[in-house]
Design a protein around this motif. Sequence first.
Motif, short mmCIF file in Angstrom:
data_model
loop_
_atom_site.label_atom_id
_atom_site.label_comp_id
_atom_site.label_asym_id
_atom_site.label_seq_id
_atom_site.Cartn_x
_atom_site.Cartn_y
_atom_site.Cartn_z
N SER A 104 51.61 69.18 26.42
CA SER A 104 50.17 68.94 26.44
C SER A 104 49.50 69.42 25.15
O SER A 104 48.63 68.74 24.59
CB SER A 104 49.54 69.63 27.65
OG SER A 104 50.11 69.16 28.86
N GLY A 105 49.91 70.58 24.69
CA GLY A 105 49.36 71.09 23.44
C GLY A 105 49.66 70.19 22.26
O GLY A 105 48.79 69.92 21.42
N CYS A 108 47.49 67.10 22.62
CA CYS A 108 46.11 67.41 22.23
C CYS A 108 45.99 67.57 20.71
O CYS A 108 45.03 67.09 20.08
CB CYS A 108 45.64 68.69 22.92
SG CYS A 108 45.45 68.52 24.71
N PHE A 109 46.98 68.24 20.13
CA PHE A 109 46.96 68.40 18.67
C PHE A 109 47.02 67.05 17.95
O PHE A 109 46.29 66.80 17.00
CB PHE A 109 48.14 69.29 18.26
CG PHE A 109 48.29 69.41 16.77
CD1 PHE A 109 47.45 70.24 16.03
CD2 PHE A 109 49.26 68.68 16.10
CE1 PHE A 109 47.59 70.35 14.67
CE2 PHE A 109 49.39 68.78 14.74
CZ PHE A 109 48.55 69.62 14.01
#
Length: 357
Positions: A104-105, A108-109
């Motif tokens: 997820s990170g 998102c990044f």
Amino acid sequence: MEEDVQYSTVQFKSGASAPKNNKEELSVYSSIKIKKPLTSVTQNKDDNIIYSQVELKNLFQSEPSNQNETIYSDIKEGEQKRQKENGPKVQAAGRRFCLLAVCSGIICFLLCASIIIIIIYFTMETHKQKQNLSELEAKNKQLNLEKRLLQNKTEDLTMNVTKLENQTEQLTAEKKFFEIQIKKMTVNPTTILQKQIEQLRSNSEAIIKYTNFPGNLFCPDGACQTCPKDWIQFKGSCYFFSYFNDPWKTWDESRQFCQRKNSDLVVINNHEEQTFIKNRIEYYYDEWHGYWIGLRRINNNWIWVDNSQDTLGYWKNPGSSDNFVHIVHDHPLKQSWVQIRNGFQNRFICEVKAFIF
């Protein structure tokens, strides 16, 4: 977390102890019977007690026993067992959660990076478009400036060409005049004397031609002159050019002034006379102001003040509906007559026959 410790106690019912000299291996078979089933309540307790029955088979070879010995043991189980059983599942779930969080990170990044890149791209494109627009506007201004400069140069060239044409016509007229003078100078002296005699005869009749000879005009102070003072002679006529700054006069007022001087507004009969007059008038006030001449429209015909009809027609604006004419300086020689109304105020030109005596 504190480390969980399991404790167990074994009690022998017969009170016997293990033999000291036992050469053979001991085989212990045990079966664990849970006296109370484990529930959710008991699982949450710190210590769970499990009762088990241990049966020994052939524990001692030297002393056979017909009865199986039953040993009860209390086993205390703590949180360590549950952690050993649930540890792998929790660790797997934790790893999945960490992996999901990392993914997820990363997503998102990447989304944030994509949005930032898009914003930067559109910002750069907008800046480029503004810069291109500014350059186009600057080029447009420069082109307009160059266009105006070219128009001004074109107008200057046109005026120069017109002036050259006028000068050419003037030089041509002067050339013809000098050629005539040279021819006159090369004539037989006898012929010249005869012409002078004839001229003297005609001069003696010059006064007779005037109904009322203007003696005060040609002979002020008792001395007669060919032309009055401040008048210019050209061939057989004298011309007065009004160079007054003001007040200027209408066509009628100008003619009345000339008539008081025993003359009238100028009558232009040929190209040479037109050249003479055009070269002696000057520019004043603006390009539309000029000098009245003795030409007007009567019954749709252009008639001079001596009642002769015009045949030259050196018009600047032939389609005008005005009925009076003045000659202007800043126009070509054959396009210098401007039709204008009588109420317009101008300078003027008077003409009278020269007094040749």
